[in-house]
Design a protein around this motif. Structure first.
Motif, PDB file in Angstrom:
ATOM      1  N   ASN A 158      63.511 -15.500 -38.408  1.00 51.32           N
ATOM      2  CA  ASN A 158      62.290 -14.980 -38.553  1.00 51.32           C
ATOM      3  C   ASN A 158      61.851 -15.368 -40.054  1.00 51.32           C
ATOM      4  N   THR A 159      60.588 -15.890 -40.203  1.00 52.49           N
ATOM      5  CA  THR A 159      59.546 -16.344 -38.958  1.00 52.49           C
ATOM      6  C   THR A 159      60.322 -17.470 -38.463  1.00 52.49           C
ATOM      7  N   HIS A 160      60.039 -18.193 -37.358  1.00 51.57           N
ATOM      8  CA  HIS A 160      60.670 -19.059 -36.573  1.00 51.57           C
ATOM      9  C   HIS A 160      60.106 -20.309 -36.829  1.00 51.57           C
ATOM     10  N   ASN A 161      60.665 -21.299 -37.899  1.00 53.32           N
ATOM     11  CA  ASN A 161      60.189 -22.631 -38.156  1.00 53.32           C
ATOM     12  C   ASN A 161      59.606 -23.427 -37.249  1.00 53.32           C
ATOM     13  N   LEU A 162      60.627 -24.090 -36.131  1.00 54.80           N
ATOM     14  CA  LEU A 162      60.226 -25.004 -34.873  1.00 54.80           C
ATOM     15  C   LEU A 162      59.367 -24.262 -34.107  1.00 54.80           C
ATOM     16  N   CYS A 163      59.081 -22.959 -33.904  1.00 58.53           N
ATOM     17  CA  CYS A 163      58.212 -22.378 -33.105  1.00 58.53           C
ATOM     18  C   CYS A 163      56.979 -21.893 -33.777  1.00 58.53           C
ATOM     19  N   GLY A 164      56.474 -22.937 -34.766  1.00 60.74           N
ATOM     20  CA  GLY A 164      55.132 -22.725 -35.364  1.00 60.74           C
ATOM     21  C   GLY A 164      55.242 -21.675 -36.459  1.00 60.74           C
ATOM     22  N   THR A 176      51.294 -17.375 -39.423  1.00 54.47           N
ATOM     23  CA  THR A 176      52.079 -17.521 -40.864  1.00 54.47           C
ATOM     24  C   THR A 176      51.434 -18.703 -41.592  1.00 54.47           C
ATOM     25  N   ASN A 177      52.341 -19.414 -42.129  1.00 55.14           N
ATOM     26  CA  ASN A 177      52.030 -20.510 -43.228  1.00 55.14           C
ATOM     27  C   ASN A 177      52.524 -21.944 -42.503  1.00 55.14           C
ATOM     28  N   ILE A 178      52.970 -22.108 -41.099  1.00 54.55           N
ATOM     29  CA  ILE A 178      53.320 -23.425 -40.871  1.00 54.55           C
ATOM     30  C   ILE A 178      52.159 -23.759 -39.496  1.00 54.55           C
ATOM     31  N   VAL A 179      51.961 -24.882 -39.703  1.00 59.98           N
ATOM     32  CA  VAL A 179      50.841 -25.442 -38.450  1.00 59.98           C
ATOM     33  C   VAL A 179      51.590 -26.798 -38.031  1.00 59.98           C
ATOM     34  N   TYR A 180      51.725 -26.509 -36.714  1.00 61.68           N
ATOM     35  CA  TYR A 180      52.201 -27.809 -36.080  1.00 61.68           C
ATOM     36  C   TYR A 180      50.984 -28.383 -35.203  1.00 61.68           C
ATOM     37  N   PHE A 181      50.802 -29.752 -35.077  1.00 59.66           N
ATOM     38  CA  PHE A 181      50.007 -30.070 -34.179  1.00 59.66           C
ATOM     39  C   PHE A 181      50.139 -31.418 -33.579  1.00 59.66           C
TER      40      PHE A 181
END
Ligand code: TLP
Length: 350
Positions: free
Chosen positions: A139-145, A283-288
């Protein structure tokens, strides 16, 4: 022109206030429990998470491994998500060092584990089975965005764990991002768990270090495990001083990083050839994903690098950008226009 560093919030450098605090830190030998600045940081961390005690460790990886060593015996099993950082990125330390058998349950896109699947994975008493000793959440979950896990979800997993006499550890490397995003005190997220770790060296901007928090007896075992791993750092007050500034000054402002991440995600979603759901960015992580034919994540990272924008390729077509205090709203605009330019100019191969 300074690069716009979006590869990770681990890239953050200490603030001027941290450097001043580090230079002035009162120190002693922490292995003897005599570093007053480390002791202060540990008390502060325990207080913030509502736990009895805390331990200053070198890194998030060490915090997780120390927790595993302090919760489990050799040959016991821990259950965690198949996209958990400690399963993916920590050198298999649970098996390699702690002799703890990791058993994965599928992570849902929001970073949770299905409670029924989790409960089913807990071993019944049987001479053939390893004993399930630990459940780990992230928590937060890195690989889950960068998904934040809500307090009632953490509490529901803790209830399952308690029913079966199993412990719950939360890898809260970015716990304060979760707390700020959900608008709840970090202690509320930590309360249901037996142990929680968090990192000072990510969005909070300190140069190094993480805290592991839990009951006093657990932390005493964790302190021995830290020594086993070579994590006794002597005059570590120099680092702890930066950590204290991080906790005092860098938590509330994480909301700005979340705003910037959301702005980035909405901007990227509007560029043809990229795919993501900007509403999933909390939060602060963006995957695209790159969906333009002929363009790979590596090629886009290289092209952006030439424009002074640094991102990570995390798969053949997937990229990650992470916001932090050294990235401004204007940097986000710059990164977006560079990305749009590159996507426009790179057509499919002739
Ligand atoms: N994550 C790093 C990389 O290792 C991927 C990053 O850039 O995001 N738990 C979580 C959820 C993490 O994201 C990380 C670091 C850790 C633990 C490990 O922390 P460190 O790097 O301090 O050992």
């Amino acid at each position: 022109m300074a690069a716009i560093e979006l590869r990770s919030d681990t890239m953050t450098r200490p603030t001027p206030a941290m450097r001043r605090a580090m230079a002035a830190a009162e120190v002693g030998d922490d292995v003897f429990g005599e570093d007053p600045t480390v002791n202060r940081l540990e008390e502060m961390a325990a207080g913030l998470l509502g736990k009895e005690a805390a331990l200053f460790v070198t890194s998030g990886t060490q915090a997780n491994l120390v927790a595993i060593l302090a919760h489990c015996g050799r040959g016991e099993e821990m259950i965690l998500g198949d996209r958990a950082h400690s399963f993916f990125f920590e050198q298999g330390g649970s098996a390699a060092v702690a002799a703890v058998h990791p058993r994965t349950v599928k992570n849902l896109p929001d970073g949770t584990l299905d409670p029924a699947a989790l409960e089913e994975a807990i071993r019944p008493e049987n001479i053939h089975f390893p004993r399930t000793a630990l459940i780990c959440l992230e928590n937060t979950h890195n690989l889950c965005g960068g998904a934040p896990l809500a307090p009632d979800y953490v509490a529901s997993v803790a209830a399952i764990a308690r029913r079966h006499g199993v412990r719950l550890h939360v890898d809260g490397a970015r716990l304060f991002n979760a707390a700020v995003a959900l608008g709840v005190p970090a202690a509320e997220l930590a309360q249901p768990a037996d142990s929680v770790s968090f990192c000072l060296s990510k969005g909070l901007g300190a140069p190094a270090g993480s805290l592991l928090c839990g009951e006093r007896l657990f932390i005493a075992r964790a302190r021995r495990a830290r020594k086993l791993l070579g994590g006794g750092m002597r005059q570590a007050g120099v680092l702890a001083a930066a950590g204290i500034v991080a906790l005092e000054e860098m938590v509330e402002r994480l909301a700005l990083d979340h705003e910037n991440a959301s702005r980035l995600a909405h901007g990227l979603a509007a560029i043809e050839g990229l795919a993501l759901d900007p509403r999933a960015v909390r939060t602060n992580i963006v995957y695209f994903d790159v969906v333009k034919p002929g363009l790979t994540a590596a090629a886009l990272v290289a092209a952006l690098g030439r424009e002074g924008v640094r991102l990570l390729a995390t798969g053949p077509r997937t990229l990650r950008a992470v916001t932090h205090y050294e990235v401004t709203a204007r940097d986000i605009e710059t990164a977006l226009s560079a990305t749009a330019r590159i996507l426009e100019h790179r057509g499919p191969p002739a």
